[in-house]
Design an enzyme around this catalytic site. Structure first.
Site, PDB file in Angstrom:
ATOM      1  N   ASP A 141      98.529  38.182  40.107  1.00 57.44           N
ATOM      2  CA  ASP A 141      99.069  38.909  41.252  1.00 57.44           C
ATOM      3  C   ASP A 141      97.948  39.799  41.787  1.00 57.44           C
ATOM      4  OD1 ASP A 141      98.896  41.053  39.479  1.00 57.44           O
ATOM      5  OD2 ASP A 141     101.004  41.603  39.619  1.00 57.44           O
ATOM      6  N   HIS A 142      98.294  40.681  42.724  1.00 56.82           N
ATOM      7  CA  HIS A 142      97.295  41.551  43.330  1.00 56.82           C
ATOM      8  C   HIS A 142      96.622  42.475  42.312  1.00 56.82           C
ATOM      9  CE1 HIS A 142     101.216  43.531  43.413  1.00 56.82           C
ATOM     10  NE2 HIS A 142     100.557  44.678  43.317  1.00 56.82           N
TER      11      HIS A 142
ATOM     12  N   CYS B 124      98.025  40.006  35.326  1.00 60.18           N
ATOM     13  CA  CYS B 124      98.615  41.008  36.209  1.00 60.18           C
ATOM     14  C   CYS B 124      98.107  42.367  35.718  1.00 60.18           C
ATOM     15  CB  CYS B 124     100.140  40.912  36.264  1.00 60.18           C
ATOM     16  SG  CYS B 124     101.042  41.311  34.757  1.00 60.18           S
TER      17      CYS B 124
ATOM     18  N   THR C 173      99.419  44.701  33.742  1.00 66.40           N
ATOM     19  CA  THR C 173      99.617  44.908  32.301  1.00 66.40           C
ATOM     20  C   THR C 173      99.556  43.615  31.506  1.00 66.40           C
ATOM     21  OG1 THR C 173     102.015  44.643  32.421  1.00 66.40           O
ATOM     22  CG2 THR C 173     101.138  46.898  32.724  1.00 66.40           C
ATOM     23  N   GLY C 174      99.790  42.496  32.154  1.00 66.47           N
ATOM     24  CA  GLY C 174      99.883  41.210  31.476  1.00 66.47           C
ATOM     25  C   GLY C 174     101.286  40.920  30.966  1.00 66.47           C
TER      26      GLY C 174
ATOM     27  N   HIS D 206      96.878  29.845  14.976  1.00 67.85           N
ATOM     28  CA  HIS D 206      98.202  29.829  14.351  1.00 67.85           C
ATOM     29  C   HIS D 206      99.319  29.345  15.267  1.00 67.85           C
ATOM     30  CE1 HIS D 206      96.893  33.145  11.275  1.00 67.85           C
ATOM     31  NE2 HIS D 206      96.122  32.068  11.232  1.00 67.85           N
TER      32      HIS D 206
ATOM     33  N   ARG E 233     101.915  24.638   7.930  1.00 65.96           N
ATOM     34  CA  ARG E 233     102.784  25.815   8.063  1.00 65.96           C
ATOM     35  C   ARG E 233     102.802  26.327   9.501  1.00 65.96           C
ATOM     36  NH1 ARG E 233      99.539  31.081   6.400  1.00 65.96           N
ATOM     37  NH2 ARG E 233      97.451  30.260   6.689  1.00 65.96           N
ATOM     38  N   HIS E 234     101.671  26.252  10.181  1.00 60.51           N
ATOM     39  CA  HIS E 234     101.628  26.717  11.565  1.00 60.51           C
ATOM     40  C   HIS E 234     102.330  25.722  12.490  1.00 60.51           C
ATOM     41  CE1 HIS E 234      99.259  30.041  10.337  1.00 60.51           C
ATOM     42  NE2 HIS E 234      98.221  29.306   9.987  1.00 60.51           N
TER      43      HIS E 234
END
Length: 143
Positions: A7-8, A64, A66-67, A97, A132-133
């Site tokens: 975004d901006h 963005c 904050t993400g 993982h 396991r992952h």
């Protein structure tokens, strides 16, 4: 090809990430936004996630301020495992993982140098393939 969108609030960092990747010979598809005019992050986060989910792009990067919002949006798309990373250890471990296929970053949280290191770590780290992952990823995908 790496899909990238912002975004901006993430525009400037997106442009720097694109230049960084292209300097390494990595092809990018820019899903927008195209300038710093106010816009809605779900449009661009979803576009990148859909391109990764349908195989148009190998991996994605969404940005963005904050993400957070853009990562939530990307994770709404089936088959997407988007990880919000603010350090290289998280970027490495989410590939090893979780086999994350989309990286989210907060342009207002991390600086350019750290962001580029996170991108490099994310893109250069392969999934471990450990049983396991994979089992845990399969459980996530069933939800």
């Amino acid at each position: 090809m790496i899909g990238i969108g912002s975004d901006h609030g993430g525009y400037d960092l997106k442009e720097k990430v694109i230049a960084h990747l292209e300097a390494q010979g990595i092809e990018c598809k820019d899903f927008g936004c195209k300038d710093k005019s106010s816009c809605d992050y779900p449009i661009f986060g979803r576009a990148v996630a859909e391109a990764v989910a349908d195989g148009t792009c190998e991996k994605g990067i969404v940005i963005c301020t904050t993400g957070i919002g853009i990562s939530i949006t990307a994770n709404k798309v089936p088959g997407i495992r988007c990880a919000l990373c603010a350090d290289t250890v998280s970027a490495k471990l989410t590939r090893l993982h979780n086999n994350a296929n989309v990286l989210a970053m907060g342009a207002g949280i991390i600086g350019e140098n750290l962001a580029l290191s996170i991108v490099d770590t994310f893109l250069k780290t392969d999934f471990s393939g450990e049983e396991r992952h994979q089992r845990r990823i399969d459980l996530i995908e069933k939800q």
